[in-house]
Design a protein around this motif. Structure first.
Motif, short mmCIF file in Angstrom:
data_model
loop_
_atom_site.label_atom_id
_atom_site.label_comp_id
_atom_site.label_asym_id
_atom_site.label_seq_id
_atom_site.Cartn_x
_atom_site.Cartn_y
_atom_site.Cartn_z
N SER A 98 -8.67 0.97 0.14
CA SER A 98 -9.52 -0.17 -0.18
C SER A 98 -8.96 -0.83 -1.43
O SER A 98 -8.76 -0.14 -2.43
CB SER A 98 -10.95 0.29 -0.51
OG SER A 98 -11.60 0.72 0.63
N HIS B 14 -11.48 6.27 2.09
CA HIS B 14 -10.42 5.34 1.74
C HIS B 14 -9.93 5.61 0.32
O HIS B 14 -10.73 5.83 -0.59
CB HIS B 14 -10.93 3.89 1.81
CG HIS B 14 -11.07 3.39 3.22
ND1 HIS B 14 -11.81 4.04 4.17
CD2 HIS B 14 -10.52 2.29 3.84
CE1 HIS B 14 -11.74 3.38 5.32
NE2 HIS B 14 -10.96 2.32 5.15
N GLU C 181 0.83 -1.21 0.00
CA GLU C 181 0.00 0.00 0.00
C GLU C 181 0.87 1.26 0.00
O GLU C 181 0.56 2.25 -0.66
CB GLU C 181 -0.91 0.06 1.25
CG GLU C 181 -1.94 -1.03 1.37
CD GLU C 181 -1.39 -2.29 2.03
OE1 GLU C 181 -0.14 -2.48 2.05
OE2 GLU C 181 -2.20 -3.08 2.52
N LYS D 151 2.85 6.51 7.83
CA LYS D 151 1.81 5.51 7.53
C LYS D 151 1.01 5.95 6.32
O LYS D 151 0.82 7.13 6.09
CB LYS D 151 0.90 5.33 8.74
CG LYS D 151 1.60 4.70 9.92
CD LYS D 151 0.66 4.53 11.11
CE LYS D 151 1.45 4.27 12.38
NZ LYS D 151 2.12 5.49 12.92
N PRO E 8 -5.79 5.17 4.94
CA PRO E 8 -6.55 3.93 4.70
C PRO E 8 -6.83 3.70 3.21
O PRO E 8 -7.14 4.64 2.49
CB PRO E 8 -7.85 4.15 5.46
CG PRO E 8 -7.76 5.46 6.15
CD PRO E 8 -6.46 6.09 5.86
#
Lengths: 349, 349
Positions: free
Chosen positions: A323, A344, A136, A318, A321
């Motif tokens: 998907s 997301h 990601e 980080k 978020p």
């Protein structure tokens, strides 16, 4: 659920086993991405010297990708164009001296098209990155964290303890600014829009290292005091425009800079003559695509990616978020990305 | 006619013949210049080493002087303050190694007070200029022509044949821009407000070297064509703000600069995100007082004054029309300067 078309390459299907086809999400005309995007199989040609065969592992759907397909973005690829500007791919076949099988790469320039299963790239169009990053993070490395880092580096000399002021602080770039600034011991004053359960968002940003988080409304009463206690910012980062940016001008240190990299409010800010003439504030813009274009394959670009990769691996940076949506189900990802209050980032995998 | 007070120094009147008094136009509080300015005699003290006694020959009344007295300008002199920031004086007595009797000087910094007959200056607070200049040009040299020249020099590298775009082109700075640009073989596209007998003003500006003169209204239909024929400007100079400046943004060359040095419309311009992000235009301000402060007695400052003086002597840089008013009749000059459609700069002599 949207309908879409996959036109398979009949020629490829019935040819020899070495024939590889790639699934591409393409558009032939500008328009609503939900209407103009189609899936299309394309035959992969044999490699020439200096080329690599890439398999895309994950590609992001960014707001700029949507604007590009709508035809309202300055990058105008030749048609038919493959959608997407960001993503990470792995080398599965190579005729390059510099890239070997298993290397991870990101496109060197915007407009290369990342929403596809496979692609043949010239080695100069691919930038090698650390292949031990979380998927990601690798797929979303080249736009938002790079934007945040370059804006902190390129406009003002910011020393430890200095303050950077930003609006839209909960955006993906804003989150990266907070985390990078924390690593560099730069203080951040972060402005967000008021919303239900704003305390949850504040906690989220504090947890990532934000020194101050204020709603636009709270700025009116608290920002002066905070900046008196700390110090006036040399650098303000603006992705909102409108009153949010206009209000920033009175807080920036004389001879400081406000860098605009977005305009979420869709309203230009008011550039007062006093802020320009008497406070000598400079207004600049930043566009990651141009920086990449001007710094393609430069040592500074590799240093930027190395630094950000090291932060990711130390768990100091980080990814927002995400998907994950299979590439073939791209209409679902596009629909989600175009939903107004999307939380997301959509990753095509 | 306004009333005003001259308080003569009784002490000086009855002392020895060497006692010299100076007539000063002063204010003790901010407010309407027509109300707060008074004439006051002040005794001149004997010179110390490094000082010169100056006799002011002519001092201008600029809009910034009015704003300063109103208290709405960033320069806040200690009270009581002598009005005026610009003017030319001659040395009539000297204890300086560098300045001799007969030299002409201008104040090194803003806020020195020029609306007075005599003054004692430390030599570091005075800049020697060419004493063979016409008086009107010498008295108005330090603000408007210097502003025009520095703006042409300090923000973009402008080569022969390049185009500079400016609004408020009939202002004193605008006229200096046209004439200096003509000498440097830089083309100017000059925007003015529509007015009765606009053709007369156009002719006046063409005669001084303007390449193009357009009203704001004519810009809408003609500016694109002109800039296609010539080249897009790297540099735009803005003293108007509002829509005039906002409209400029779409014509400036990518990576160019718009320099704001005034805001005649009193309306901020709209800084669009696209002009900042995609066109990479930089917005800067220019303030002559700050430049002088930062370049006080620098070689560059002397070079600037020498170059402009040489232009004046070659009759290539003309002073805008002036009205000379005796210093003691300052209320008349102030009244004229504050009239809305004033065409002549007031000079106190």
């Amino acid at each position: 659920m949207l309908s879409f078309t996959v036109k398979r390459s009949a020629k490829c299907f019935f040819q020899q086993k070495n024939c590889l086809s790639s699934f591409n999400v393409i558009y032939e005309n500008y328009g609503d991405p939900r209407k103009v995007l189609v899936g299309r199989e394309r035959e992969i040609q044999p490699l020439k010297d200096g080329q690599v065969l890439l398999k895309f592992l994950a590609s992001s759907v960014n707001p700029a990708d949507i604007n590009q397909i709508q035809g309202v973005y300055p990058i105008k690829p030749s048609m038919p164009a493959v959608g997407g500007n960001e993503g990470v791919a792995t080398v599965i076949e190579t005729k390059s001296q510099n890239l070997k099988v298993g290397d991870w790469v990101i496109p060197a320039l915007a407009g290369s098209g990342t929403w596809r299963s496979h692609a043949v790239f010239n080695e100069k169009d691919a930038i090698k990155i650390d292949n031990s990053l979380p998927l990601e993070s690798a797929a979303t490395l080249s736009v938002n964290p790079c934007t945040a880092y370059r804006m902190l580096m390129d406009f003002e000399r910011i020393d430890e303890g200095d303050v950077v002021l930003q609006n839209g602080a909960n955006s993906a770039v804003g989150q990266a600014v907070i985390q990078i600034a924390t690593d560099l011991r730069i203080k951040t004053v972060n402005v967000i829009r008021d919303r239900p359960r704003v305390e949850n968002l504040k906690r989220f940003l504090f947890d990532m290292g934000a020194d101050y988080v204020l709603t636009e409304e709270e700025c009116k009463t608290q920002l002066s005091d905070i900046l008196r206690k700390e110090s006036a910012p040399k650098l303000a980062l603006n992705c909102v425009g409108g009153m949010s940016a206009t209000n920033f001008l009175k807080y920036i240190r004389p001879k400081g800079t406000m860098v605009t990299y977005g305009c979420m409010s869709k309203i230009p800010f008011k550039a007062s003559a006093a802020s320009l003439i008497f406070a000598d504030i400079t207004f600049k813009g930043f566009w990651m695509s141009r920086w990449n274009d001007e710094n393609n394959q430069s040592a500074e670009r590799y240093r930027t990616l190395d630094y950000l990769s090291s932060l990711i691996k130390k768990n100091k940076l980080k990814c927002p978020p995400v998907s994950k949506v299979p590439l073939e189900k791209f209409p679902e990802a596009i629909e989600n990305a175009m939903t107004e209050f999307t939380t997301h980032k959509q990753l095509l995998v």
